[in-house]
Design a protein around this motif. Sequence first.
Motif, mmCIF file in Angstrom:
data_model
loop_
_atom_site.group_PDB
_atom_site.id
_atom_site.type_symbol
_atom_site.label_atom_id
_atom_site.label_comp_id
_atom_site.label_asym_id
_atom_site.label_seq_id
_atom_site.Cartn_x
_atom_site.Cartn_y
_atom_site.Cartn_z
ATOM 1 N N ALA A 1 35.166 35.964 42.640
ATOM 2 C CA ALA A 1 34.512 35.821 43.611
ATOM 3 C C ALA A 1 35.302 36.109 45.003
ATOM 4 O O ALA A 1 35.303 36.476 45.572
ATOM 5 C CB ALA A 1 34.314 35.193 43.208
ATOM 6 N N PHE A 2 36.632 35.202 44.669
ATOM 7 C CA PHE A 2 37.486 34.675 45.840
ATOM 8 C C PHE A 2 39.107 36.324 45.976
ATOM 9 O O PHE A 2 38.659 36.488 46.943
ATOM 10 C CB PHE A 2 38.932 33.923 45.250
ATOM 11 C CG PHE A 2 40.123 33.702 46.498
ATOM 12 C CD1 PHE A 2 39.558 32.528 47.403
ATOM 13 C CD2 PHE A 2 41.143 34.962 46.199
ATOM 14 C CE1 PHE A 2 40.873 32.832 48.037
ATOM 15 C CE2 PHE A 2 42.627 33.979 46.906
ATOM 16 C CZ PHE A 2 42.439 32.973 48.340
ATOM 17 N N PHE A 3 38.382 36.861 44.595
ATOM 18 C CA PHE A 3 39.348 38.133 44.903
ATOM 19 C C PHE A 3 38.456 39.262 46.280
ATOM 20 O O PHE A 3 38.659 39.992 46.840
ATOM 21 C CB PHE A 3 39.270 39.192 44.008
ATOM 22 C CG PHE A 3 40.079 40.651 44.283
ATOM 23 C CD1 PHE A 3 40.790 41.245 44.208
ATOM 24 C CD2 PHE A 3 39.318 41.763 43.845
ATOM 25 C CE1 PHE A 3 41.434 42.331 44.685
ATOM 26 C CE2 PHE A 3 39.052 42.789 43.892
ATOM 27 C CZ PHE A 3 40.333 43.202 44.384
ATOM 28 N N GLU A 4 36.978 39.054 45.906
ATOM 29 C CA GLU A 4 36.166 40.011 47.146
ATOM 30 C C GLU A 4 36.668 39.593 48.086
ATOM 31 O O GLU A 4 35.688 40.613 48.641
ATOM 32 C CB GLU A 4 34.779 40.203 45.193
ATOM 33 C CG GLU A 4 34.766 40.559 44.100
ATOM 34 C CD GLU A 4 33.576 41.180 44.021
ATOM 35 O OE1 GLU A 4 33.313 42.625 43.789
ATOM 36 O OE2 GLU A 4 32.976 39.108 44.340
ATOM 37 N N SER A 5 36.258 38.622 48.503
ATOM 38 C CA SER A 5 36.299 37.749 49.400
ATOM 39 C C SER A 5 37.281 37.985 50.784
ATOM 40 O O SER A 5 37.147 38.379 52.068
ATOM 41 C CB SER A 5 35.996 36.047 49.669
ATOM 42 O OG SER A 5 37.567 35.344 48.670
ATOM 43 N N GLN A 6 38.397 38.250 49.907
ATOM 44 C CA GLN A 6 39.937 39.398 50.356
ATOM 45 C C GLN A 6 39.635 40.664 50.104
ATOM 46 O O GLN A 6 39.864 40.967 51.736
ATOM 47 C CB GLN A 6 40.934 38.416 49.709
ATOM 48 C CG GLN A 6 41.340 37.126 49.084
ATOM 49 C CD GLN A 6 41.409 36.384 50.466
ATOM 50 O OE1 GLN A 6 42.442 36.957 51.782
ATOM 51 N NE2 GLN A 6 40.573 35.348 50.924
ATOM 52 N N LEU A 7 39.099 41.471 49.912
ATOM 53 C CA LEU A 7 38.685 42.164 49.503
ATOM 54 C C LEU A 7 37.946 43.572 51.191
ATOM 55 O O LEU A 7 38.023 43.841 51.542
ATOM 56 C CB LEU A 7 38.273 42.650 48.407
ATOM 57 C CG LEU A 7 37.735 44.564 48.146
ATOM 58 C CD1 LEU A 7 39.248 45.089 47.858
ATOM 59 C CD2 LEU A 7 37.761 44.822 47.038
ATOM 60 N N LYS A 8 36.645 42.329 50.970
ATOM 61 C CA LYS A 8 36.295 42.377 52.302
ATOM 62 C C LYS A 8 36.892 42.714 53.156
ATOM 63 O O LYS A 8 36.377 43.682 54.208
ATOM 64 C CB LYS A 8 34.816 41.417 52.334
ATOM 65 C CG LYS A 8 33.683 40.926 51.124
ATOM 66 C CD LYS A 8 33.201 39.909 51.679
ATOM 67 C CE LYS A 8 32.287 40.355 50.557
ATOM 68 N NZ LYS A 8 31.462 38.580 51.323
ATOM 69 N N LYS A 9 38.122 41.725 54.042
ATOM 70 C CA LYS A 9 39.160 42.235 54.621
ATOM 71 C C LYS A 9 39.004 43.912 54.908
ATOM 72 O O LYS A 9 39.669 44.207 55.888
ATOM 73 C CB LYS A 9 40.655 41.594 54.687
ATOM 74 C CG LYS A 9 40.002 40.304 54.942
ATOM 75 C CD LYS A 9 41.628 39.210 54.483
ATOM 76 C CE LYS A 9 41.132 37.560 54.994
ATOM 77 N NZ LYS A 9 42.388 36.380 54.126
#
Length: 222
Positions: A26-34
């Motif tokens: 979930a943290f990874f996906e929050s970064q991937l959105k960038k």
Amino acid sequence: MSFINNLANYNNKKSLANQFRNKRFAFFESQLKKLENGKTINILDVGGTESFWENRGYHEKKNIKITLLNLTKFETHYPNMVSVKGDACNLSEFADNSFDLVFSNSVIEHLYTSENQKLMADEVQRVGKNYYIQTPYKYFFVEPHYLLPYFQFLPKKTKIFVLSKTKLSRGTKISHEEAKDQAEQIILLSKNKMKELFPEAKIYQEKFLGMTKSLTAYNIEE
């Protein structure tokens, strides 16, 4: 022991281990959105599996292409995933900045030497415009591969004895040769070492009972 193994079984969606992985992802996906700007995102997953991404629905994401790099090539089943044979310490088949993101989950601690860890870190930063590299934390009280308290600090001979002569680790024992290989293979990393390997990275610390369980070096920019 079956209870302990169940806690660490990533194939069991209700296991504690899988809950940890889901939280990290979930943290990874929050970064991937960038990186989501309407263009295809090319990801190199060093040591990854197709099932890891499939379980999270990425086989249906047409805007994301994933290259799975491992010591052996395997069959893939989705048009946006491809498997290639390669070496995490030598990605010379790829040019600089070949990928929008290099991702790796619990691989860098399996490279036998600190020199190999440095090689992988350098290659990750060379071929990736961005990166996200996760590893278990050296000083967490349970060694995650063997599920034994502070096992990582035992002498190599003691590790080999425990793994090959007893069933203390995950309720099973392995051959002397395999035990020797595992004892030499795994080198857990500290926060300082991760910062040394990835000097421009931020460090995400996964917590359990207030203690750091794993570290992720990431550098993802919009």
